[in-house]
Design a protein around this motif. Sequence first.
Motif, PDB file in Angstrom:
ATOM      1  N   GLU A  49      40.700  65.871  17.680  1.00 58.79           N
ATOM      2  CA  GLU A  49      42.147  65.718  17.849  1.00 58.79           C
ATOM      3  C   GLU A  49      42.456  65.431  19.311  1.00 58.79           C
ATOM      4  O   GLU A  49      41.990  66.144  20.209  1.00 58.79           O
ATOM      5  CB  GLU A  49      42.896  66.967  17.397  1.00 58.79           C
ATOM      6  N   SER A  50      43.233  64.384  19.559  1.00 63.37           N
ATOM      7  CA  SER A  50      43.640  64.046  20.924  1.00 63.37           C
ATOM      8  C   SER A  50      44.885  64.850  21.269  1.00 63.37           C
ATOM      9  O   SER A  50      45.901  64.781  20.582  1.00 63.37           O
ATOM     10  CB  SER A  50      43.919  62.544  21.040  1.00 63.37           C
ATOM     11  N   LEU A  51      44.792  65.626  22.344  1.00 65.53           N
ATOM     12  CA  LEU A  51      45.857  66.530  22.765  1.00 65.53           C
ATOM     13  C   LEU A  51      46.321  66.132  24.155  1.00 65.53           C
ATOM     14  O   LEU A  51      45.521  66.109  25.100  1.00 65.53           O
ATOM     15  CB  LEU A  51      45.357  67.972  22.756  1.00 65.53           C
ATOM     16  N   VAL A  52      47.592  65.833  24.287  1.00 65.74           N
ATOM     17  CA  VAL A  52      48.111  65.346  25.561  1.00 65.74           C
ATOM     18  C   VAL A  52      48.054  66.453  26.619  1.00 65.74           C
ATOM     19  O   VAL A  52      48.291  67.632  26.333  1.00 65.74           O
ATOM     20  CB  VAL A  52      49.548  64.809  25.381  1.00 65.74           C
ATOM     21  N   LYS A  95      35.985  60.718  13.401  1.00 62.67           N
ATOM     22  CA  LYS A  95      37.383  60.337  13.242  1.00 62.67           C
ATOM     23  C   LYS A  95      38.188  60.777  14.461  1.00 62.67           C
ATOM     24  O   LYS A  95      37.814  61.718  15.170  1.00 62.67           O
ATOM     25  CB  LYS A  95      37.959  60.950  11.962  1.00 62.67           C
ATOM     26  N   LEU A  96      39.291  60.099  14.685  1.00 64.76           N
ATOM     27  CA  LEU A  96      40.193  60.406  15.792  1.00 64.76           C
ATOM     28  C   LEU A  96      41.546  60.785  15.209  1.00 64.76           C
ATOM     29  O   LEU A  96      42.151  59.998  14.472  1.00 64.76           O
ATOM     30  CB  LEU A  96      40.349  59.185  16.711  1.00 64.76           C
ATOM     31  N   SER A  97      42.024  61.968  15.537  1.00 62.52           N
ATOM     32  CA  SER A  97      43.335  62.413  15.069  1.00 62.52           C
ATOM     33  C   SER A  97      44.354  62.220  16.186  1.00 62.52           C
ATOM     34  O   SER A  97      44.194  62.737  17.293  1.00 62.52           O
ATOM     35  CB  SER A  97      43.288  63.882  14.652  1.00 62.52           C
ATOM     36  N   ILE A  98      45.408  61.463  15.873  1.00 61.82           N
ATOM     37  CA  ILE A  98      46.448  61.137  16.842  1.00 61.82           C
ATOM     38  C   ILE A  98      47.767  61.750  16.386  1.00 61.82           C
ATOM     39  O   ILE A  98      48.210  61.524  15.257  1.00 61.82           O
ATOM     40  CB  ILE A  98      46.628  59.608  16.993  1.00 61.82           C
ATOM     41  N   ASN A  99      48.386  62.531  17.249  1.00 57.02           N
ATOM     42  CA  ASN A  99      49.716  63.044  16.969  1.00 57.02           C
ATOM     43  C   ASN A  99      50.740  61.945  17.251  1.00 57.02           C
ATOM     44  O   ASN A  99      50.644  61.242  18.251  1.00 57.02           O
ATOM     45  CB  ASN A  99      50.014  64.248  17.862  1.00 57.02           C
ATOM     46  N   PHE A 100      51.701  61.797  16.354  1.00 53.91           N
ATOM     47  CA  PHE A 100      52.736  60.791  16.603  1.00 53.91           C
ATOM     48  C   PHE A 100      54.117  61.424  16.539  1.00 53.91           C
ATOM     49  O   PHE A 100      54.305  62.510  15.985  1.00 53.91           O
ATOM     50  CB  PHE A 100      52.617  59.624  15.619  1.00 53.91           C
ATOM     51  N   LEU A 101      55.085  60.733  17.131  1.00 54.31           N
ATOM     52  CA  LEU A 101      56.466  61.204  17.195  1.00 54.31           C
ATOM     53  C   LEU A 101      57.287  60.450  16.151  1.00 54.31           C
ATOM     54  O   LEU A 101      57.680  59.309  16.377  1.00 54.31           O
ATOM     55  CB  LEU A 101      57.044  60.950  18.588  1.00 54.31           C
ATOM     56  N   PRO A 102      57.554  61.045  14.999  1.00 54.12           N
ATOM     57  CA  PRO A 102      58.282  60.318  13.962  1.00 54.12           C
ATOM     58  C   PRO A 102      59.677  59.886  14.386  1.00 54.12           C
ATOM     59  O   PRO A 102      60.183  58.861  13.917  1.00 54.12           O
ATOM     60  CB  PRO A 102      58.331  61.312  12.793  1.00 54.12           C
ATOM     61  N   ASN A 103      60.285  60.637  15.298  1.00 46.92           N
ATOM     62  CA  ASN A 103      61.624  60.268  15.748  1.00 46.92           C
ATOM     63  C   ASN A 103      61.603  59.054  16.673  1.00 46.92           C
ATOM     64  O   ASN A 103      62.662  58.542  17.053  1.00 46.92           O
ATOM     65  CB  ASN A 103      62.280  61.451  16.456  1.00 46.92           C
ATOM     66  N   ALA A 104      60.404  58.589  17.032  1.00 43.37           N
ATOM     67  CA  ALA A 104      60.281  57.380  17.851  1.00 43.37           C
ATOM     68  C   ALA A 104      60.019  56.143  17.012  1.00 43.37           C
ATOM     69  O   ALA A 104      60.013  55.035  17.536  1.00 43.37           O
ATOM     70  CB  ALA A 104      59.144  57.550  18.862  1.00 43.37           C
ATOM     71  N   VAL A 105      59.793  56.320  15.723  1.00 43.00           N
ATOM     72  CA  VAL A 105      59.413  55.204  14.859  1.00 43.00           C
ATOM     73  C   VAL A 105      60.630  54.750  14.060  1.00 43.00           C
ATOM     74  O   VAL A 105      61.196  55.526  13.285  1.00 43.00           O
ATOM     75  CB  VAL A 105      58.276  55.607  13.896  1.00 43.00           C
ATOM     76  N   TYR A 106      61.010  53.497  14.255  1.00 35.93           N
ATOM     77  CA  TYR A 106      62.143  52.941  13.519  1.00 35.93           C
ATOM     78  C   TYR A 106      61.654  52.170  12.306  1.00 35.93           C
ATOM     79  O   TYR A 106      62.022  52.454  11.185  1.00 35.93           O
ATOM     80  CB  TYR A 106      62.969  52.035  14.435  1.00 35.93           C
ATOM     81  N   ARG A 107      60.787  51.193  12.537  1.00 35.78           N
ATOM     82  CA  ARG A 107      60.169  50.432  11.452  1.00 35.78           C
ATOM     83  C   ARG A 107      58.655  50.531  11.604  1.00 35.78           C
ATOM     84  O   ARG A 107      58.085  49.970  12.543  1.00 35.78           O
ATOM     85  CB  ARG A 107      60.625  48.968  11.494  1.00 35.78           C
ATOM     86  N   PRO A 108      57.981  51.256  10.702  1.00 35.26           N
ATOM     87  CA  PRO A 108      56.539  51.500  10.861  1.00 35.26           C
ATOM     88  C   PRO A 108      55.719  50.234  11.012  1.00 35.26           C
ATOM     89  O   PRO A 108      54.770  50.198  11.802  1.00 35.26           O
ATOM     90  CB  PRO A 108      56.168  52.247   9.572  1.00 35.26           C
ATOM     91  N   GLU A 109      56.074  49.167  10.279  1.00 38.40           N
ATOM     92  CA  GLU A 109      55.264  47.948  10.312  1.00 38.40           C
ATOM     93  C   GLU A 109      55.329  47.260  11.670  1.00 38.40           C
ATOM     94  O   GLU A 109      54.428  46.498  12.035  1.00 38.40           O
ATOM     95  CB  GLU A 109      55.688  46.985   9.193  1.00 38.40           C
ATOM     96  N   LEU A 110      56.390  47.515  12.450  1.00 42.93           N
ATOM     97  CA  LEU A 110      56.489  46.941  13.790  1.00 42.93           C
ATOM     98  C   LEU A 110      55.944  47.906  14.835  1.00 42.93           C
ATOM     99  O   LEU A 110      55.243  47.494  15.763  1.00 42.93           O
ATOM    100  CB  LEU A 110      57.945  46.583  14.112  1.00 42.93           C
ATOM    101  N   CYS A 111      56.269  49.200  14.664  1.00 48.51           N
ATOM    102  CA  CYS A 111      55.862  50.181  15.663  1.00 48.51           C
ATOM    103  C   CYS A 111      54.361  50.462  15.650  1.00 48.51           C
ATOM    104  O   CYS A 111      53.837  51.064  16.584  1.00 48.51           O
ATOM    105  CB  CYS A 111      56.639  51.484  15.452  1.00 48.51           C
ATOM    106  N   ILE A 112      53.671  50.026  14.597  1.00 46.57           N
ATOM    107  CA  ILE A 112      52.227  50.275  14.497  1.00 46.57           C
ATOM    108  C   ILE A 112      51.411  49.161  15.144  1.00 46.57           C
ATOM    109  O   ILE A 112      50.194  49.267  15.285  1.00 46.57           O
ATOM    110  CB  ILE A 112      51.833  50.437  13.013  1.00 46.57           C
TER     111      ILE A 112
END
Length: 260
Positions: A49-52, A95-112
Amino acid sequence: MQARDTIPLAPLEPAPCTGCRSGETGEIAFEFAFQPIVDIRRRTIYAHESLVRGPEGQSAASVLAQVNDSNRYQFDQACRIKAVSTAARFGMQEKLSINFLPNAVYRPELCIRTTFETAEQCKFPLERIIFEVTEGERVQDRAHLVSIFHAYRRFGFLTAIDDFGAGYAGLNLLAEYQPHLVKIDMDLVRNIDSHRPRQVIVASIATMCRDLGIEILAEGVETRAECEFLAQAGIPLMQGYWFSKPVFQGLASIDPAAWP
């Protein structure tokens, strides 16, 4: 990955999606620490898990305190890019686990897009990337989070619900979306070897997840007694100080004495 599990990306737009809470942003300096997730069945590391962390290893809180509505999108994108590129630089095979900020994602297909581009450039396989909601991120719209999870699954990523049993991560969310992994909140794991109510709750979660085809992971394992109880309860994936603290700018190895 089978063709039915993928969806085409929309054509690249000339400018970033304006709905992704872009706005002005200052520089937020950060690095990563990596904490292993172990598989006790195989006595191997399952994922990291990647931890900032701050640039000198300061706490995640000191970094996340700088994130606001005007820079959340850029920070989220920068974390994805750095997590993948750093994992590739360290030669991560798990595997690499990445935490993401759902409140930063408007359209997943573009933000990915930046994740796809970075993974391609670094030759890091998409099927080895896990997306989980970052700890402490207050989910403002559960339906939006569920739509993000569904999109990420279709793109070929693994998904995880973090801190299950605390805050947003409860039965209502699980009823709407069944991820690849459920991570049991560490408060339910603490002293589980001697705490009957926690034993019953965790056993029920484990049974429910198995019936739903979801892998279960216990967070915050800190003692041999906790580890051995969870192993006997049939929970093979674990994460916590018993196996390794997060390693700042590096990957951990597991002391053979830690295995149950």
